[in-house]
Design a protein around this motif. Sequence first.
Motif, PDB file in Angstrom:
ATOM      1  N   LEU A  91      31.646 -22.109  28.768  1.00 51.28           N
ATOM      2  CA  LEU A  91      32.401 -23.325  29.067  1.00 51.28           C
ATOM      3  C   LEU A  91      33.013 -23.258  30.465  1.00 51.28           C
ATOM      4  N   CYS A  92      33.412 -22.058  30.885  1.00 51.28           N
ATOM      5  CA  CYS A  92      33.933 -21.907  32.252  1.00 51.28           C
ATOM      6  C   CYS A  92      32.841 -22.185  33.282  1.00 51.28           C
ATOM      7  N   PHE A  93      31.604 -21.766  32.978  1.00 49.85           N
ATOM      8  CA  PHE A  93      30.486 -22.112  33.848  1.00 49.85           C
ATOM      9  C   PHE A  93      30.359 -23.626  33.971  1.00 49.85           C
ATOM     10  N   PHE A  94      30.459 -24.301  32.842  1.00 51.23           N
ATOM     11  CA  PHE A  94      30.344 -25.756  32.841  1.00 51.23           C
ATOM     12  C   PHE A  94      31.444 -26.400  33.675  1.00 51.23           C
ATOM     13  N   SER A  95      32.589 -25.771  33.758  1.00 48.77           N
ATOM     14  CA  SER A  95      33.730 -26.381  34.446  1.00 48.77           C
ATOM     15  C   SER A  95      33.620 -26.315  35.961  1.00 48.77           C
ATOM     16  N   ILE A  96      32.803 -25.420  36.481  1.00 50.59           N
ATOM     17  CA  ILE A  96      32.762 -25.189  37.922  1.00 50.59           C
ATOM     18  C   ILE A  96      32.420 -26.446  38.730  1.00 50.59           C
ATOM     19  N   PRO A  97      31.405 -27.240  38.322  1.00 54.49           N
ATOM     20  CA  PRO A  97      31.111 -28.448  39.116  1.00 54.49           C
ATOM     21  C   PRO A  97      32.249 -29.463  39.117  1.00 54.49           C
ATOM     22  N   LEU A  98      33.201 -29.318  38.224  1.00 59.98           N
ATOM     23  CA  LEU A  98      34.301 -30.273  38.122  1.00 59.98           C
ATOM     24  C   LEU A  98      35.488 -29.907  39.010  1.00 59.98           C
ATOM     25  N   LEU A  99      35.455 -28.718  39.611  1.00 63.27           N
ATOM     26  CA  LEU A  99      36.555 -28.282  40.463  1.00 63.27           C
ATOM     27  C   LEU A  99      36.373 -28.822  41.878  1.00 63.27           C
ATOM     28  N   THR A 100      37.463 -29.236  42.478  1.00 61.27           N
ATOM     29  CA  THR A 100      37.404 -29.723  43.854  1.00 61.27           C
ATOM     30  C   THR A 100      37.501 -28.542  44.824  1.00 61.27           C
ATOM     31  N   THR A 101      37.079 -28.778  46.052  1.00 69.11           N
ATOM     32  CA  THR A 101      37.157 -27.736  47.079  1.00 69.11           C
ATOM     33  C   THR A 101      38.604 -27.310  47.312  1.00 69.11           C
ATOM     34  N   GLU A 102      39.513 -28.264  47.321  1.00 64.14           N
ATOM     35  CA  GLU A 102      40.921 -27.957  47.535  1.00 64.14           C
ATOM     36  C   GLU A 102      41.486 -27.092  46.410  1.00 64.14           C
ATOM     37  N   GLU A 103      41.090 -27.383  45.177  1.00 60.92           N
ATOM     38  CA  GLU A 103      41.549 -26.585  44.038  1.00 60.92           C
ATOM     39  C   GLU A 103      41.070 -25.148  44.152  1.00 60.92           C
ATOM     40  N   LYS A 104      39.832 -24.967  44.568  1.00 62.51           N
ATOM     41  CA  LYS A 104      39.281 -23.616  44.677  1.00 62.51           C
ATOM     42  C   LYS A 104      39.920 -22.833  45.820  1.00 62.51           C
ATOM     43  N   LYS A 105      40.142 -23.497  46.949  1.00 62.35           N
ATOM     44  CA  LYS A 105      40.797 -22.828  48.079  1.00 62.35           C
ATOM     45  C   LYS A 105      42.215 -22.409  47.717  1.00 62.35           C
ATOM     46  N   CYS A 106      42.934 -23.309  47.066  1.00 65.40           N
ATOM     47  CA  CYS A 106      44.307 -23.020  46.669  1.00 65.40           C
ATOM     48  C   CYS A 106      44.338 -21.893  45.640  1.00 65.40           C
ATOM     49  N   ALA A 107      43.396 -21.906  44.697  1.00 60.36           N
ATOM     50  CA  ALA A 107      43.336 -20.859  43.669  1.00 60.36           C
ATOM     51  C   ALA A 107      43.079 -19.488  44.291  1.00 60.36           C
ATOM     52  N   LEU A 108      42.162 -19.436  45.262  1.00 60.19           N
ATOM     53  CA  LEU A 108      41.864 -18.166  45.934  1.00 60.19           C
ATOM     54  C   LEU A 108      43.078 -17.665  46.699  1.00 60.19           C
ATOM     55  N   SER A 109      43.781 -18.561  47.383  1.00 65.02           N
ATOM     56  CA  SER A 109      44.971 -18.174  48.133  1.00 65.02           C
ATOM     57  C   SER A 109      46.051 -17.609  47.202  1.00 65.02           C
ATOM     58  N   ILE A 110      46.284 -18.290  46.086  1.00 64.87           N
ATOM     59  CA  ILE A 110      47.305 -17.829  45.129  1.00 64.87           C
ATOM     60  C   ILE A 110      46.894 -16.494  44.522  1.00 64.87           C
ATOM     61  N   LEU A 111      45.615 -16.379  44.141  1.00 63.50           N
ATOM     62  CA  LEU A 111      45.114 -15.132  43.561  1.00 63.50           C
ATOM     63  C   LEU A 111      45.312 -13.967  44.518  1.00 63.50           C
ATOM     64  N   THR A 112      44.937 -14.167  45.783  1.00 63.09           N
ATOM     65  CA  THR A 112      45.039 -13.102  46.780  1.00 63.09           C
ATOM     66  C   THR A 112      46.480 -12.648  46.964  1.00 63.09           C
ATOM     67  N   LYS A 113      47.407 -13.596  47.035  1.00 65.25           N
ATOM     68  CA  LYS A 113      48.816 -13.267  47.263  1.00 65.25           C
ATOM     69  C   LYS A 113      49.432 -12.559  46.058  1.00 65.25           C
ATOM     70  N   ILE A 114      49.156 -13.065  44.855  1.00 65.85           N
ATOM     71  CA  ILE A 114      49.727 -12.432  43.651  1.00 65.85           C
ATOM     72  C   ILE A 114      49.174 -11.029  43.473  1.00 65.85           C
ATOM     73  N   LEU A 115      47.860 -10.887  43.642  1.00 69.09           N
ATOM     74  CA  LEU A 115      47.233  -9.574  43.492  1.00 69.09           C
ATOM     75  C   LEU A 115      47.748  -8.600  44.545  1.00 69.09           C
ATOM     76  N   ALA A 116      47.991  -9.087  45.755  1.00 71.45           N
ATOM     77  CA  ALA A 116      48.523  -8.233  46.826  1.00 71.45           C
ATOM     78  C   ALA A 116      49.924  -7.735  46.475  1.00 71.45           C
ATOM     79  N   VAL A 117      50.742  -8.595  45.886  1.00 80.88           N
ATOM     80  CA  VAL A 117      52.091  -8.182  45.464  1.00 80.88           C
ATOM     81  C   VAL A 117      52.002  -7.105  44.383  1.00 80.88           C
TER      82      VAL A 117
END
Length: 372
Positions: A91-117
């Motif tokens: 189902l997560c595979f199915f969800s990928i085409p529904l994500l916007t570019t902005e959502e993915k960029k923001c998610a990567l930024s948040i992931l990187t910062k939280i993981l770095a902390v």
Amino acid sequence: MRLGRLNVVLNRGKLVSLLIPLIILLQPRSSFTWYNSVFIASFFIAFYLFVVFVNRNSFRLNNTFFGFVLMLSFSFFVGYRFQGSSLLALLCFFSIPLLTTEEKKCALSILTKILAVIIAVSLSFWLLHFFGKAGMVAYRQLDLSIIGNVGYLDDYFFFVDNPTLIFPRFYSIYEEPGALAVLLSLVIIANNFNFKKKPVLVLLFGLIFTYSLAGYMIMTVCFTISKVKSAGKFLKILVGTIVFLVLFYILFKDVEVFQYLIFNRIFGFDEYGLNHRTTSDLNNFYSSYISSVHSLSGMGVGYAGHTFAGGSGYKMFMIDYGWMGLISLLSIYISIGWNCGKQAFVLFVGILLAFLPQGGAFITWQIYKVKP
């Protein structure tokens, strides 16, 4: 939406951008969710899927559909037993085409910062404990039988440690340094190796102290590919990489931790390498299985883990899913990243390299690394 007199406004973009990093960070079992990891991760995945799908009026299938059908068929209907996590991953595979570019960029930024902390805090305390003689005392022990291993981990709250290891390896708060190294390397690749960003540099330091051969290889190969723009540059990078590896070996060949955890595993493949990740019973079974007719569809989800006493790596995946499962999985990743440029290709290579020692290409947290 309106709930009685209370107006609750959910910003889909912000919520999705927060849920994706949370799901990724919950996938490798952590000390904070040790005994409830599956339930907690599944809850947030289900919540994420609800948020994504209910906010869309239509759903258009593309060429990934055929890969989904194949994986679905061979994962469930030919399966050894039903596994809900596989359904959630699909189902997560199915969800990928529904994500916007902005959502993915923001998610990567948040992931990187939280993981770095997480890495900065846990690595600081880990270094103080083992090299600064801080003498911290574990406040509890985590039973490794829950992940199919023997023994326990000492939990120091800010980090965990395996007391049976000859040389300490950096686990951070996660179950295994190899799994942590794969996660760190893929996030670094997703950030296009931008070490000018402090969070990405912190992740690199964390990766180094995992002493993970898989993590080192993923980083080296993917970094080399990412910098190649012409045949001439490829040769320069190849020569530079060889020189770097030779110098690295010369400088660290007498350092016991690198000798034991890195060099022995490179030069002693059978004893320390991929075969060492699975039991002799599984290796013997795999030798005859992989060339049999059963390997076409696999023995079914969960068969390897249920039949043999633990292990990790591509053999576990191949026994469960077979050749058709592997082909289906590859078709999904290729169709997702087909027109996404070089960075998506580098991520794809990283996932393939991680697949050999970890066998975890069909798990939710790796899906988001290929940016459509």
